[in-house]
Design a protein around this motif. Structure first.
Motif, PDB file in Angstrom:
ATOM      1  N   PHE A   1     -16.953 -12.496   5.581  1.00  0.00           N
ATOM      2  CA  PHE A   1     -16.491 -12.355   4.204  1.00  0.00           C
ATOM      3  C   PHE A   1     -16.337 -10.885   3.848  1.00  0.00           C
ATOM      4  O   PHE A   1     -15.355 -10.466   3.240  1.00  0.00           O
ATOM      5  CB  PHE A   1     -17.510 -13.021   3.276  1.00  0.00           C
ATOM      6  CG  PHE A   1     -17.078 -13.097   1.843  1.00  0.00           C
ATOM      7  CD1 PHE A   1     -16.208 -14.093   1.430  1.00  0.00           C
ATOM      8  CD2 PHE A   1     -17.552 -12.196   0.908  1.00  0.00           C
ATOM      9  CE1 PHE A   1     -15.814 -14.176   0.112  1.00  0.00           C
ATOM     10  CE2 PHE A   1     -17.157 -12.277  -0.418  1.00  0.00           C
ATOM     11  CZ  PHE A   1     -16.288 -13.264  -0.811  1.00  0.00           C
TER      12      PHE A   1
ATOM     13  N   LEU B   1     -16.911  -6.509  -7.385  1.00  0.00           N
ATOM     14  CA  LEU B   1     -16.493  -7.891  -7.620  1.00  0.00           C
ATOM     15  C   LEU B   1     -17.690  -8.825  -7.599  1.00  0.00           C
ATOM     16  O   LEU B   1     -17.806  -9.734  -8.418  1.00  0.00           O
ATOM     17  CB  LEU B   1     -15.485  -8.314  -6.551  1.00  0.00           C
ATOM     18  CG  LEU B   1     -14.100  -7.691  -6.698  1.00  0.00           C
ATOM     19  CD1 LEU B   1     -13.264  -7.954  -5.465  1.00  0.00           C
ATOM     20  CD2 LEU B   1     -13.398  -8.244  -7.932  1.00  0.00           C
ATOM     21  N   GLU B   2     -18.589  -8.584  -6.655  1.00  0.00           N
ATOM     22  CA  GLU B   2     -19.760  -9.432  -6.532  1.00  0.00           C
ATOM     23  C   GLU B   2     -20.585  -9.368  -7.832  1.00  0.00           C
ATOM     24  O   GLU B   2     -21.001 -10.389  -8.366  1.00  0.00           O
ATOM     25  CB  GLU B   2     -20.566  -8.933  -5.319  1.00  0.00           C
ATOM     26  CG  GLU B   2     -21.614  -9.864  -4.813  1.00  0.00           C
ATOM     27  CD  GLU B   2     -21.110 -11.058  -4.012  1.00  0.00           C
ATOM     28  OE1 GLU B   2     -19.886 -11.184  -3.806  1.00  0.00           O
ATOM     29  OE2 GLU B   2     -21.952 -11.873  -3.626  1.00  0.00           O
ATOM     30  N   ALA B   3     -20.774  -8.149  -8.349  1.00  0.00           N
ATOM     31  CA  ALA B   3     -21.551  -8.001  -9.585  1.00  0.00           C
ATOM     32  C   ALA B   3     -20.820  -8.646 -10.756  1.00  0.00           C
ATOM     33  O   ALA B   3     -21.422  -9.289 -11.608  1.00  0.00           O
ATOM     34  CB  ALA B   3     -21.808  -6.525  -9.862  1.00  0.00           C
ATOM     35  N   LYS B   4     -19.487  -8.511 -10.754  1.00  0.00           N
ATOM     36  CA  LYS B   4     -18.715  -9.010 -11.884  1.00  0.00           C
ATOM     37  C   LYS B   4     -18.734 -10.539 -11.952  1.00  0.00           C
ATOM     38  O   LYS B   4     -18.773 -11.119 -13.032  1.00  0.00           O
ATOM     39  CB  LYS B   4     -17.269  -8.533 -11.729  1.00  0.00           C
ATOM     40  CG  LYS B   4     -16.415  -8.690 -12.961  1.00  0.00           C
ATOM     41  CD  LYS B   4     -15.116  -7.947 -12.742  1.00  0.00           C
ATOM     42  CE  LYS B   4     -14.178  -8.079 -13.917  1.00  0.00           C
ATOM     43  NZ  LYS B   4     -12.926  -7.366 -13.672  1.00  0.00           N
ATOM     44  N   ILE B   5     -18.685 -11.191 -10.794  1.00  0.00           N
ATOM     45  CA  ILE B   5     -18.595 -12.651 -10.792  1.00  0.00           C
ATOM     46  C   ILE B   5     -19.967 -13.306 -10.648  1.00  0.00           C
ATOM     47  O   ILE B   5     -20.333 -14.181 -11.429  1.00  0.00           O
ATOM     48  CB  ILE B   5     -17.684 -13.140  -9.647  1.00  0.00           C
ATOM     49  CG1 ILE B   5     -16.326 -12.450  -9.689  1.00  0.00           C
ATOM     50  CG2 ILE B   5     -17.524 -14.668  -9.705  1.00  0.00           C
ATOM     51  CD1 ILE B   5     -15.500 -12.712 -10.906  1.00  0.00           C
TER      52      ILE B   5
ATOM     53  N   TYR C   1     -16.199  -4.566  -2.867  1.00  0.00           N
ATOM     54  CA  TYR C   1     -17.040  -5.753  -2.750  1.00  0.00           C
ATOM     55  C   TYR C   1     -18.159  -5.735  -3.781  1.00  0.00           C
ATOM     56  O   TYR C   1     -18.386  -6.716  -4.489  1.00  0.00           O
ATOM     57  CB  TYR C   1     -17.600  -5.812  -1.321  1.00  0.00           C
ATOM     58  CG  TYR C   1     -18.756  -6.757  -1.137  1.00  0.00           C
ATOM     59  CD1 TYR C   1     -18.554  -8.133  -1.158  1.00  0.00           C
ATOM     60  CD2 TYR C   1     -20.059  -6.287  -0.933  1.00  0.00           C
ATOM     61  CE1 TYR C   1     -19.617  -9.011  -0.988  1.00  0.00           C
ATOM     62  CE2 TYR C   1     -21.119  -7.148  -0.763  1.00  0.00           C
ATOM     63  CZ  TYR C   1     -20.890  -8.509  -0.800  1.00  0.00           C
ATOM     64  OH  TYR C   1     -21.941  -9.373  -0.644  1.00  0.00           O
TER      65      TYR C   1
ATOM     66  N   TRP D   1     -11.230  -3.930  -0.255  1.00  0.00           N
ATOM     67  CA  TRP D   1      -9.953  -4.618  -0.067  1.00  0.00           C
ATOM     68  C   TRP D   1      -8.861  -3.802  -0.748  1.00  0.00           C
ATOM     69  O   TRP D   1      -9.098  -3.161  -1.766  1.00  0.00           O
ATOM     70  CB  TRP D   1      -9.990  -6.018  -0.686  1.00  0.00           C
ATOM     71  CG  TRP D   1     -10.872  -6.984   0.028  1.00  0.00           C
ATOM     72  CD1 TRP D   1     -10.636  -7.568   1.237  1.00  0.00           C
ATOM     73  CD2 TRP D   1     -12.133  -7.515  -0.412  1.00  0.00           C
ATOM     74  NE1 TRP D   1     -11.674  -8.411   1.581  1.00  0.00           N
ATOM     75  CE2 TRP D   1     -12.598  -8.401   0.591  1.00  0.00           C
ATOM     76  CE3 TRP D   1     -12.919  -7.324  -1.544  1.00  0.00           C
ATOM     77  CZ2 TRP D   1     -13.801  -9.092   0.487  1.00  0.00           C
ATOM     78  CZ3 TRP D   1     -14.117  -8.020  -1.642  1.00  0.00           C
ATOM     79  CH2 TRP D   1     -14.544  -8.881  -0.640  1.00  0.00           C
TER      80      TRP D   1
ATOM     81  N   ASP E   1     -14.989  -1.586   5.482  1.00  0.00           N
ATOM     82  CA  ASP E   1     -14.690  -3.014   5.382  1.00  0.00           C
ATOM     83  C   ASP E   1     -15.303  -3.655   4.145  1.00  0.00           C
ATOM     84  O   ASP E   1     -15.256  -4.870   3.981  1.00  0.00           O
ATOM     85  CB  ASP E   1     -15.175  -3.736   6.642  1.00  0.00           C
ATOM     86  CG  ASP E   1     -14.304  -3.391   7.838  1.00  0.00           C
ATOM     87  OD1 ASP E   1     -13.332  -2.634   7.649  1.00  0.00           O
ATOM     88  OD2 ASP E   1     -14.607  -3.848   8.949  1.00  0.00           O
TER      89      ASP E   1
ATOM     90  N   ALA F   1      -7.683  -0.214  -4.790  1.00  0.00           N
ATOM     91  CA  ALA F   1      -8.754  -0.724  -3.946  1.00  0.00           C
ATOM     92  C   ALA F   1      -9.655  -1.625  -4.772  1.00  0.00           C
ATOM     93  O   ALA F   1      -9.790  -1.449  -5.979  1.00  0.00           O
ATOM     94  CB  ALA F   1      -9.573   0.430  -3.365  1.00  0.00           C
ATOM     95  N   MET F   2     -10.224  -2.617  -4.104  1.00  0.00           N
ATOM     96  CA  MET F   2     -11.184  -3.488  -4.773  1.00  0.00           C
ATOM     97  C   MET F   2     -12.474  -3.378  -3.979  1.00  0.00           C
ATOM     98  O   MET F   2     -12.462  -3.476  -2.758  1.00  0.00           O
ATOM     99  CB  MET F   2     -10.688  -4.927  -4.760  1.00  0.00           C
ATOM    100  CG  MET F   2      -9.385  -5.106  -5.505  1.00  0.00           C
ATOM    101  SD  MET F   2      -8.915  -6.830  -5.672  1.00  0.00           S
ATOM    102  CE  MET F   2      -7.849  -7.034  -4.268  1.00  0.00           C
TER     103      MET F   2
END
Lengths: 456, 516
Positions: A124, A447-451, A444, A133, A130, A441-442
């Motif tokens: 993932f 995004l993980e914290a946001k969702i 990890y 994204w 890495d 760029a995104m």
């Protein structure tokens, strides 16, 4: 009359490795095999074949196997075993993984962009670069740059410093002394090779490759030898500060020199060279640390044209996640001090695949220095320089210079083409504008914290 | 709605074994010929009669090397049994993990997921031999669990769950626009795969399965072969940037039209069909020259703004007044803005395609690095549309990396209405993910190929039944999940409000990394 516009193009040519990587899959037929040859029927990769004048199956050709399991399933005697080759799994290390090295070999063999079907097979999220994204938001912000516009996307970057503003006198004449910049056609510089017995031919191959690619290669001044002189326009001699007097001639013929981090007198040496050799750009090289941002600001104020930060390969392997943070911090620090265009930032370390180039640039580097990756495609087995393992090809046998140069050119050409895909998808017309574009760029962690993270 | 769903009779499961001589088993029993004295005690003690096939005298004639004891209809129970090893008087036997089991699959599609999907496609049933819910990717779906999963070690999902009065249907049009309220009895339909990227037999198989399940499959962007016209009420057609084989006739034929703006596996790069696969047949239907690589350019050069997008959707609606319009986009960081744009452009369905999706061919750099995983994108879009007060007018379908029935349920619990399934169907048709789809002769399994011989490895009827069986097993799993959650309707699984995880928990879901 101006010069004719010449489109930058890299000539690639298939140049296979002298010794191929061990095959990824091993096929073995147990004694149950009764030569019914179902495997030969179903294999579309010609792994299972009969001899020319015989009806008996020959030994499987593991090099051709793509791991589709079709022979395993078709064998009525269940006599075939397909396994991952332990020898393949042992190449490289946890950062330069076997699959990564396999991709590097493909790129150096062919100069092409690796293309395949099915979805991504990896985890993932990975480590280091890495954990990022790319954001290809052509849907939301289409720019008409599309894939058909790729030939008009520029991958050139300027080495050197630019002024924050220009000054004119009352008559409108330019007063400011405009510093010189040197344009290279790709945002990649080749780092000096690690110590090995075959360093001389390797350095020659690198010089040839850098010339064809219209970029630079570093050479340690103490390793300089006369055969390199035809390529001096694409060489960056790397000099330890106390020794600059010993290399007066070399500095005179160079467009750029690099002062290597050793002790505190780098600033003095920097100033001296800037005074005595006005036309030479000076790069300073430091390992990344917690003070990289402050150091970049200080060096820029002292007149360094280029700052080359690096992280050694063994440090990368131990702490792979740090590299993306240090690039970003260093870049932001320069931005906060309004000095970002006052210096060129080259980032070295951790560049193991094509995607790491645009990622380094998005994080804030102007260009990257490529080191271990090109050594690997010439046969290096990732043992970090000084204590070469016995099977290191670079240690055993001097590489054929033309062969080595072409493989390096192929690798970089493939990486450039992939950078073009990335720029095209992002709708960015030139790599200079990709620098520091964190919006492309995104991360990890974000995004993980946001969702899934804790919400108010 | 409930009534209609109950009237739908699920298609019958028929055992459809793979066309192989052997299966891939997790364990193997190896016999060291040098030690074996052919006493046969092992065969008698084996509960699975593993070596019960006639003795292979030719193999035994060689007095050395290794033999694998095997019986194509049975599989070794593994280290928990090992009776044969214990009884062997000469220590000639060993039980090992099968090397080709270890060489199969990857972290997203593990060997277990592949084997369990093959099993479900063959029998329509589920066994606990394999982990069938999650892979080993270490994030997203593979870290999410329903609460009840943590209490129960192994789930017993059997035919008790078939006849329950539970509703797994979804409606594909929630707007009051006078267009049909198309309802499908399962919350999934088949993904866009073009003729050329897959063979005609596969297209027919998928179309037949879609008809049996009263759901849909899609032509992708590669023309609409005449052979699948009999299934036209169950076939979505795609309009993408290359307009390969797209014309007013195909648009008028379709109950749903997909406007493909981007694909998760290669957003911003457009479709890519390598020259080898463009055979004369493919070229004819795509109206191009054979054996030339085909790129779908990007983006749509008539769509540079939300207003353009609106006109684009309207154009489709004007051509076919009965059709629903689906908009397929990938997942940039501001995917929520894309979603609201599509809402105002009057799209009926928004298909969000995440980065882990499959593809016939894409640069590796794109597959690995581009676009947000769907597990993030769906909550982002759902929350935004809820906060804008328009969530109930849009149908949001998730795609790209949805592998199992549990993944479908999880993505619905994260805010989607349903899912679009591509790779799983192909795995059901015995794909092994060997990554050769881009090649000309291509696919050893006869799926992603235009080779006139290889395509016959899959017969449409066989393939259709495999997909039917797979969805049958999936439906059973959704029934099970609904039962455990005490819901009657899969639409209730979708959150009404914004998704907000607290202590790693939200809407029946638990994220293992944040659980407190």
């Amino acid at each position: 009359m101006g010069t004719m516009f010449e489109r930058y193009q890299i000539e690639v040519e298939e140049t296979l490795a002298k010794i191929q990587l061990p095959p990824k899959f091993l096929i073995q037929r147990y004694n149950n095999c009764t030569n019914v040859q179902e495997c030969a029927q179903v294999c579309i990769f010609d792994v299972h074949k009969t001899g020319e004048n015989s009806h008996k199956l020959m030994d499987p050709i593991n090099e051709l196997c793509r791991g589709c399991h079709q022979c395993v399933l078709a064998c009525p005697k269940d006599a075939i075993s397909l396994r991952i080759n332990p020898e393949f799994e042992n190449i490289g290390n946890t950062y330069f993984t076997p699959d990564r090295i396999k991709t590097l070999y493909f790129e150096a063999d062919t100069g092409r962009v690796p293309v395949s079907g099915t979805g991504y097979k990896g985890t993932f999220v990975g480590t280091g670069f890495d954990r990022i994204w790319f954001d290809f938001s052509e849907i939301v912000r289409p720019t008409r740059d599309g894939i058909h516009g790729r030939e008009y996307i520029s991958t050139s970057v300027d080495l050197g410093r630019t002024l924050p503003y220009l000054q004119f006198d009352n008559n409108g004449n330019l007063v400011s002394e405009v510093p010189q910049v040197i344009e290279i056609s790709i945002p990649m510089i080749l780092d000096a090779p690690l110590p090995s017995k075959t360093r001389k031919p390797l350095q020659l191959a690198l010089a040839k490759a850098a010339t064809r690619l219209n970029t630079f290669v570093m050479v340690n001044a103490k390793d300089y030898f006369d055969e390199l002189s035809p390529y001096h326009a694409h060489l960056i001699p790397r000099i330890v500060p106390d020794e600059i007097d010993d290399y007066e001639n070399l500095i005179n013929i160079s467009r750029i020199i690099e002062l290597d981090f050793s002790n505190n007198d780098i600033i003095d040496s920097l100033k001296r060279i800037k005074e005595t050799h006005k036309s030479v750009l000076v790069s300073t090289r430091f390992p990344y640390d917690d003070q990289s941002g402050e150091r970049a600001v200080a060096l820029s104020k002292q007149g360094a044209d280029i700052i080359h930060f690096y992280m050694t390969d063994d440090v990368i392997e131990q702490t792979p996640n740090r590299i993306k943070d240090v690039i970003q911090v260093t870049h932001s620090h320069l931005v906060e001090h309004h000095l970002r265009d006052g210096v060129t930032l080259i980032s070295g370390g951790g560049i193991a695949e094509a995607a790491h180039v645009p990622k380094s640039i998005i994080l804030g580097a102007d260009a990257v220095s490529v080191g271990l990756a090109y050594q690997i495609v010439l046969g290096c087995r990732v043992c970090y320089g000084d204590n070469h393992s016995i099977n290191c090809l670079l240690q055993i046998e001097p590489p054929d210079i033309e062969w080595a140069a072409q493989r390096i050119v192929n690798l970089i050409a493939s990486w450039r083409d992939q950078q073009l895909e990335v720029l095209g998808g992002m709708g960015i017309r030139e790599v200079r504008r990709q620098r520091g574009e964190l919006g492309r760029a995104m991360f990890y962690e974000d995004l993980e914290a946001k969702i899934f993270g804790e919400q108010e | 709605m409930m009534q209609k769903q109950l009237m739908f009779q699920s298609p019958e499961v028929k055992t459809t074994p793979p066309k192989y001589s052997t299966t891939i088993t997790k364990y193997e029993v190896l016999l060291d010929r040098a030690k074996c004295n052919i006493c046969g005690i092992c065969l008698e003690t084996c509960p699975e009669y593993l070596g019960s096939t006639p003795l292979d005298y030719e193999a035994f004639a060689t007095p050395e090397g290794y033999l694998r004891l095997s019986n194509p209809t049975a599989s070794c129970l593994g280290p928990s049994c090992k009776r044969c090893v214990r009884v062997c008087p000469t220590d000639a036997l060993s039980v090992e993990i099968n090397p080709h089991y270890l060489a199969l699959g990857d972290s997203r599609w593990t060997a277990d997921l592949l084997l369990s999907t093959w099993e479900q496609a063959a029998t329509g049933k589920l066994t606990n031999d394999y982990e069938y819910r999650i892979g080993m990717s270490g994030g997203g779906f593979d870290k999410l669990r329903f609460g009840f999963e943590l209490n129960e070690a192994t789930l017993e999902i059997d035919d008790r769950y078939d006849d329950l009065c539970l509703d797994t249907s979804i409606v594909l049009n929630k707007r009051m626009d006078g267009r049909p309220k198309i309802e499908i009895p399962i919350p999934v339909y088949g993904a866009d795969m073009s003729y050329g990227s897959i063979s005609l037999n596969i297209m027919r198989a998928r179309a037949m399965a879609a008809k049996a399940w009263n759901t849909f499959t899609s032509t992708g962007e590669g023309g609409y072969p005449d052979e699948i016209i009999p299934y036209k009420d169950h076939i979505i057609t795609q309009v993408a940037t290359g307009h390969f084989g797209v014309n007013a006739e195909t648009i008028k034929r379709a109950p749903i039209i997909v406007l493909k703006y981007a694909q998760g596996a290669k957003p911003g790069l457009g479709g890519h069909l390598l020259a080898d696969k463009v055979t004369p047949e493919v070229a004819k239907i795509r109206e191009v020259v054979p054996y030339i690589s085909l790129f779908s350019p990007f983006p749509f050069h008539n769509v540079y703004s939300v207003e353009d997008h609106y006109r684009h959707v309207q154009l489709m609606k004007d051509i076919n007044p009965r059709a629903l319009v689906s908009v397929k986009v990938s997942t940039p960081i501001d995917v929520n803005m894309v979603a609201i744009g599509s809402y105002y452009a009057t799209a009926n369905i928004l298909q969000i395609d995440g980065g882990h999706g499959g593809t016939g061919a894409a640069p590796d750099i794109a597959k690995k690095n581009i676009a947000m995983p769907i597990e993030y994108a769906i909550p982002l879009v759902h929350n935004y549309l809820v906060s804008e007060g328009v969530r109930d007018e849009m149908v949001i379908l998730a795609s790209g990396g949805i592998r199992t029935a549990f993944d479908v349920a999880k993505i619905i619990a994260l805010g989607a209405d349903g899912a679009v399934i591509g790779t799983s169907e192909l795995i059901g048709l015995s794909c092994k993910r060997c990554e050769n789809c881009e090649r000309g002769r291509g696919c050893p399994s006869g799926i992603a190929t235009t080779d006139p011989i290889l395509m016959h490895l899959v017969q449409p009827e066989w393939g259709a039944q495999r997909i039917i069986n797979l969805y049958h097993s999936w439906k059973r799993q959704w029934h099970y999940i609904l039962t455990q959650l005490e819901l009657e309707n899969i639409q209730e699984l979708r959150p009404k409000d914004e998704i907000k995880f607290k202590h790693g928990k939200c809407n029946h879901l638990i994220h293992l990394d944040y659980k407190r």
